[in-house]
Write an enzyme that holds these catalytic residues in place. Sequence first.
Site, PDB file in Angstrom:
ATOM      1  CB  SER A   8      -0.961  -0.007   1.233  1.00 33.90           C
ATOM      2  OG  SER A   8      -1.764   1.214   1.376  1.00 33.90           O
ATOM      3  CG  HIS A  33      -3.965  -1.269  -1.698  1.00 35.82           C
ATOM      4  ND1 HIS A  33      -5.038  -2.007  -2.249  1.00 35.82           N
ATOM      5  CD2 HIS A  33      -4.542  -0.319  -0.486  1.00 35.82           C
ATOM      6  CE1 HIS A  33      -6.217  -1.531  -1.365  1.00 35.82           C
ATOM      7  NE2 HIS A  33      -5.873  -0.757  -0.443  1.00 35.82           N
ATOM      8  CG  ASP A  35      -5.168   2.801   0.985  1.00 37.83           C
ATOM      9  OD1 ASP A  35      -6.295   2.093   0.711  1.00 37.83           O
ATOM     10  OD2 ASP A  35      -4.113   2.424   1.131  1.00 37.83           O
ATOM     11  CG  MET A  37      -8.461   7.873   2.159  1.00 38.55           C
ATOM     12  SD  MET A  37      -7.484   7.780   3.686  1.00 38.55           S
ATOM     13  CE  MET A  37      -6.463   6.264   3.911  1.00 38.55           C
ATOM     14  CG  HIS A  67      -9.515   0.838  -0.688  1.00 39.20           C
ATOM     15  ND1 HIS A  67      -8.942   0.556   0.299  1.00 39.20           N
ATOM     16  CD2 HIS A  67     -10.764   0.893  -0.697  1.00 39.20           C
ATOM     17  CE1 HIS A  67      -9.708   0.498   1.385  1.00 39.20           C
ATOM     18  NE2 HIS A  67     -11.068   0.468   0.771  1.00 39.20           N
ATOM     19  CG  MET A  69     -11.297   3.972   1.602  1.00 37.65           C
ATOM     20  SD  MET A  69      -9.942   3.864   2.598  1.00 37.65           S
ATOM     21  CE  MET A  69      -8.605   4.016   1.182  1.00 37.65           C
ATOM     22  CG  MET A 138     -12.117  -2.048   4.835  1.00 37.99           C
ATOM     23  SD  MET A 138     -10.506  -1.731   3.718  1.00 37.99           S
ATOM     24  CE  MET A 138      -9.350  -1.052   5.022  1.00 37.99           C
ATOM     25  CG  ASP A 176      -6.587  -2.473   2.829  1.00 41.22           C
ATOM     26  OD1 ASP A 176      -5.632  -2.138   3.412  1.00 41.22           O
ATOM     27  OD2 ASP A 176      -7.094  -1.409   2.471  1.00 41.22           O
TER      28      ASP A 176
HETATM   29  C1  DX5 Z   1      -6.550   2.258   5.578  1.00 42.22           C
HETATM   30  C2  DX5 Z   1      -6.128   1.592   3.911  1.00 42.22           C
HETATM   31  C3  DX5 Z   1      -5.048   0.714   3.944  1.00 42.22           C
HETATM   32  C4  DX5 Z   1      -3.609   1.012   4.606  1.00 42.22           C
HETATM   33  C5  DX5 Z   1      -3.355  -0.145   5.244  1.00 42.22           C
HETATM   34  O1  DX5 Z   1      -7.457   2.926   5.246  1.00 42.22           O
HETATM   35  O2  DX5 Z   1      -7.335   1.172   3.173  1.00 42.22           O
HETATM   36  O3  DX5 Z   1      -4.882   0.319   2.767  1.00 42.22           O
HETATM   37  O4  DX5 Z   1      -2.605   1.306   3.781  1.00 42.22           O
HETATM   38  O5  DX5 Z   1      -2.079   0.018   6.101  1.00 42.22           O
HETATM   39  P1  DX5 Z   1      -1.323  -0.825   7.067  1.00 42.22           P
HETATM   40  O6  DX5 Z   1      -1.035  -1.933   6.257  1.00 42.22           O
HETATM   41  O7  DX5 Z   1      -0.491   0.134   7.696  1.00 42.22           O
HETATM   42  O8  DX5 Z   1      -2.521  -1.234   8.227  1.00 42.22           O
HETATM   43 ZN    ZN Z   2      -6.741   0.159   1.130  1.00 44.25          ZN
END
Ligand code: DX5
Ligand code: ZN
Length: 216
Positions: A8, A33, A35, A37, A67, A69, A138, A176
């Site tokens: 990620s 990956h 992310d 947001m 991903h 969010m 998640m 994740d």
């Molecule tokens: C959290 C993200 C994850 C995050 C995971 O909202 O969706 O992808 O990067 O990070 P770690 O592996 O540090 O828990």
């Molecule tokens: Zn994620």
Amino acid sequence: MNTLLAPSLLAGDHAALNDSVRQAADAGASWLHLDIMDGHFVPNLTFGPQTLAALRPRFPELFFDTHLMLDEPHRYIEPFVKAGANLVSIHIEPDYDHAGTLRRIRDLGAQNGIVLNPATPPEAVEHLLGLVDLVLVMTVQPGFGGQSFRHDCLPKIARLHQWRAERGLGYRIEVDGGVDLATAPLCRAAGADTLVAGTAFFKAADRAAFLAAVTA
Ligand code: DX5
Ligand code: ZN
């Protein structure tokens, strides 16, 4: 199904994203990956399609596992696919046309995924399982890296694995949040085949060894 690790980028160096993606590729990752947001669905902000578009030509071989969010993911499907996302996953919790948005992702030429927060039961996505390439479970509340793995999510992975076999479906099962050397085997034993790791991957002294250990 083969086991994959998707490092990620959230846990990479945001002043040198190119270097962090290179570290993932050099460690042997085939997936990355990303992310995304919006500050509404989750209380944090990251990056957008422009960042994917800038990375895409530098890493043509990497599968961009994106991903979203977002409260309104349906508004951003086309920009992310055009920017180079290979897979776009969207959350079940906000109210919008989930099935239509999943179909739209495929119509645009990418794979799709549906995501469940820790408190969301697997039954919430049951009606969509025939439409998806991936289900993302998640194992932390989304928004931030570096949180502790929630063991109470393991039965959900097992249920999705059971349904996949019983129904002859082919979706990947991704986890994740808080995935590390200790929790990855628990996820795999429950039926996960796709592991996201941010903090544990980028902090590993030997990232290639980490990747090999969690996917072996
Ligand atoms: C959290 C993200 C994850 C995050 C995971 O909202 O969706 O992808 O990067 O990070 P770690 O592996 O540090 O828990
Ligand atoms: Zn994620």
